[in-house]
Design an enzyme around this catalytic site. Structure first.
Site, PDB file in Angstrom:
ATOM      1  N   ASP A 128      42.753  42.965  37.405  1.00 43.41           N
ATOM      2  CA  ASP A 128      43.054  42.135  36.245  1.00 43.41           C
ATOM      3  C   ASP A 128      43.835  42.940  35.215  1.00 43.41           C
ATOM      4  O   ASP A 128      43.325  43.937  34.693  1.00 43.41           O
ATOM      5  CB  ASP A 128      41.735  41.641  35.645  1.00 43.41           C
ATOM      6  CG  ASP A 128      41.945  40.797  34.400  1.00 43.41           C
ATOM      7  OD1 ASP A 128      43.040  40.210  34.261  1.00 43.41           O
ATOM      8  OD2 ASP A 128      41.027  40.735  33.566  1.00 43.41           O
TER       9      ASP A 128
ATOM     10  N   ASP B 142      48.147  41.427  28.272  1.00 43.78           N
ATOM     11  CA  ASP B 142      47.300  40.250  28.466  1.00 43.78           C
ATOM     12  C   ASP B 142      48.125  39.269  29.255  1.00 43.78           C
ATOM     13  O   ASP B 142      49.093  38.724  28.759  1.00 43.78           O
ATOM     14  CB  ASP B 142      46.884  39.672  27.118  1.00 43.78           C
ATOM     15  CG  ASP B 142      45.922  38.521  27.302  1.00 43.78           C
ATOM     16  OD1 ASP B 142      45.768  38.069  28.447  1.00 43.78           O
ATOM     17  OD2 ASP B 142      45.338  38.071  26.304  1.00 43.78           O
TER      18      ASP B 142
END
Ligand SMILES: *[C@@H]1O[C@H](CO)[C@@H](O)[C@H](O)[C@H]1NC(C)=O
Ligand SMILES: *[C@@H]1O[C@H](CO)[C@@H](O)[C@H](O)[C@H]1NC(C)=O
Ligand SMILES: *[C@@H]1O[C@H](CO)[C@@H](O)[C@H](O)[C@H]1NC(C)=O
Length: 371
Positions: free
Chosen positions: A105, A262
Site C-alpha cells: 500500500d 497517498d
C-alpha cells in the site's frame, strides 16, 4: 478498502537466501510481480460512497437516496455486484523465516501482520508467530494502531525481525504484530496484513515511529525509488531501485510531492462538465439516480481519456473506464462526478493506466504512458 489499493505479490519463486545474486541492475535492486486473489469480489457502488465519505462530502438528495439503497442492499445480505472483475493482489513476504501474503500500500507506512497474538479474527489466516522465529525481538513498550480511510483497522505490539522480499532483506525491520483486526481483515483469509510504502512520517508506532521496509532497504538500492506498473484486471509489477526504461514510452513527467504519498481513491472523480463531456462520447451513457453514478452499455465503444500535467499528456485507455459490469449489459463507469469536492481525484484507474515512479529524492512522482 478503496484506499488500500496498490497491492501486489511475488509470482516468481521466493529467494530467501541473502546471498542469492540479483540478476537486476544495482546490488540490492529487486522486482515484485503481483499475484491475484481469484476469489476477490467488490461492490462498485459501495466503493463510490466510501470514497465520498472519506472526503466528508455532503450528499445531495439524489446521492443520499442512492446511498441508503446501497447500504440496505448490503445489510440485507444480498451480494450486490459480486463479480470477479478486478482482483486483489498480494505479495509473499518472509518474516523471521515465515512466509505470509501481504497487501502492498503506497498510502500508508505500517508493516503489520495477523499473528499468533491475534484473537479469533486470525482463524483461517496464515499468521506470523514471533515465538517460533529465532530472529524476533519484542520492541518493549511499542504499540501501534491504524485506521484506514474505509474505516477498517488493526492494532497491536511491535517486534523487530528479519524480513525478506524477493532478493532483498531488512534485518531490523519493525514488524507490527496484530492483537486485533477489523472484520474487513478478519474475513479475508487471502491476505495476512499490509506493507506500507509511504513515508515513515505516517507510521503509527508509538512512542517512536518506525521505518518502512522500503526505507530500510534504501541504502542497498541503486536509486532511491520504486516504480509501479499496475494493470487493469491482471497482475502488475513493482520494481525497487531502478526504472525499467522499456516499460513506458516517451518521457517521464515529474510532479513534486508535498504530502506523504497517498494513492487515494479507486475511481476518477472529475468536475461535472468534464465527466459529461466524456460520457457524451459514449453511446447510451446516462446518470442513474438509483446508483448516483454514470453507467453505460458494456458494449459501447469507449474513447481514451487524456489528462494533462503541465505539458504532459497522459492517456487512460478507454477500456479502463469499465469499472464494473453490473449485469443487464450495463457497466459502472470509472469516471464519476467530483460532487461536493473542490478538487478532482486521480484514483487507481489512472495509476493502472500509467507507469508511475515514486521517487524519494524530491520527493516527486513521475508519470509516463505505457507502451
Ligand atoms: C477460493 O475459494 C475456494 C472455495 O472457498 C477455496 O477452495 C480456494 O482456496 C480459494 N482460492 C483462493 C486463491 O483464495
Ligand atoms: C472528515 O471528518 C473527520 C471527522 O470529523 C475528520 O477527522 C477528517 O479529517 C475529515 N476528513 C477530511 C478529508 O476532511
Ligand atoms: C446531485 O448531484 C448530481 C451530480 O452533480 C446531479 O446529477 C444531481 O442532479 C444532483 N441532484 C440534485 C437533487 O440536485
Amino acid at each position: 478498502m478503496s484506499n488500500r489499493s496498490l497491492i501486489c505479490g511475488l509470482a516468481a519463486p521466493l529467494m530467501l537466501a541473502v546471498s542469492t545474486a540479483a540478476a537486476l541492475p544495482g546490488s540490492g535492486n529487486f522486482q515484485v510481480v503481483q499475484k491475484a486473489n481469484l476469489n476477490f469480489t467488490r461492490d462498485a457502488a459501495a466503493i463510490h460512497f466510501s470514497d465520498l465519505a472519506r472526503f466528508n462530502v455532503t450528499l445531495n438528495s439524489t446521492y443520499a437516496a442512492a446511498a441508503v439503497g446501497v447500504a440496505a442492499r448490503q445489510s440485507g445480505g444480498t451480494p450486490a455486484i459480486p463479480l470477479l472483475w478486478e482482483s486483489e493482489y498480494v505479495c509473499p513476504v518472509t518474516i523471521g523465516g515465515q512466509t505470509v501474503l501481504l497487501d502492498f500500500d503506497t498510502g500508508s507506512s505500517d508493516l503489520w501482520v495477523i499473528s499468533t497474538l491475534t484473537g479469533i479474527e486470525a482463524v483461517g489466516h496464515k499468521v506470523y508467530d514471533p515465538k517460533s522465529s529465532t530472529s524476533s525481538k519484542l520492541l518493549p513498550g511499542a504499540t501501534w494502531e491504524i485506521t484506514y480511510a474505509d474505516g477498517s483497522g488493526s492494532g497491536g505490539v511491535v517486534y523487530k525481525d528479519h524480513v525478506a522480499i524477493g532478493t532483498s532483506v531488512a534485518i531490523d525491520q519493525a514488524v507490527e504484530a496484530a492483537l486485533y483486526v477489523s472484520p474487513e481483515f478478519a474475513t479475508n483469509p487471502f491476505s495476512s496484513g499490509l506493507l506500507g510504502l509511504a513515508f515513515s512520517t505516517l507510521n503509527t508506532v508509538s512512542p517512536v515511529p518506525q521505518l518502512t521496509y522500503f526505507e530500510n532497504v534504501l541504502p542497498t538500492l541503486e536509486k532511491p525509488l520504486f516504480t509501479a506498473d499496475l494493470k487493469h484486471g491482471r497482475p502488475g509489477t513493482y520494481n525497487f531501485g531502478y526504472i525499467d526504461h522499456t516499460a513506458y514510452t516517451g518521457a517521464i513527467a515529474w510532479t513534486p510531492v508535498t504530502k506523504p504519498y497517498d494513492t487515494g481513491t479507486t475511481l476518477l472523480y472529475l468536475p461535472p462538465l468534464i465527466t459529461e463531456a466524456y460520457y457524451s462520447k459514449v453511446i447510451g451513457a446516462f446518470f442513474d439516480p438509483s446508483y448516483a453514478a454514470w453507467l453505460f452499455p458494456c458494449t459501447s465503444p469507449l474513447p481514451d481519456f487524456v489528462f494533462g500535467i503541465e505539458g504532459y499528456r497522459g492517456v487512460i485507455p478507454g477500456e479502463y473506464m469499465i469499472f464494473e459490469p453490473l449485469g443487464d449489459d450495463l457497466c459502472y463507469g470509472g469516471i464519476q462526478v467530483n460532487t461536493g469536492l473542490p478538487f478532482s481525484i486521480f484514483g487507481d484507474i489512472l495509476l493502472k493506466a500509467q507507469f508511475v515512479v515514486f521517487d524519494h529524492q524530491g520527493p516527486r512522482l513521475g508519470f509516463a504512458n505505457k507502451l
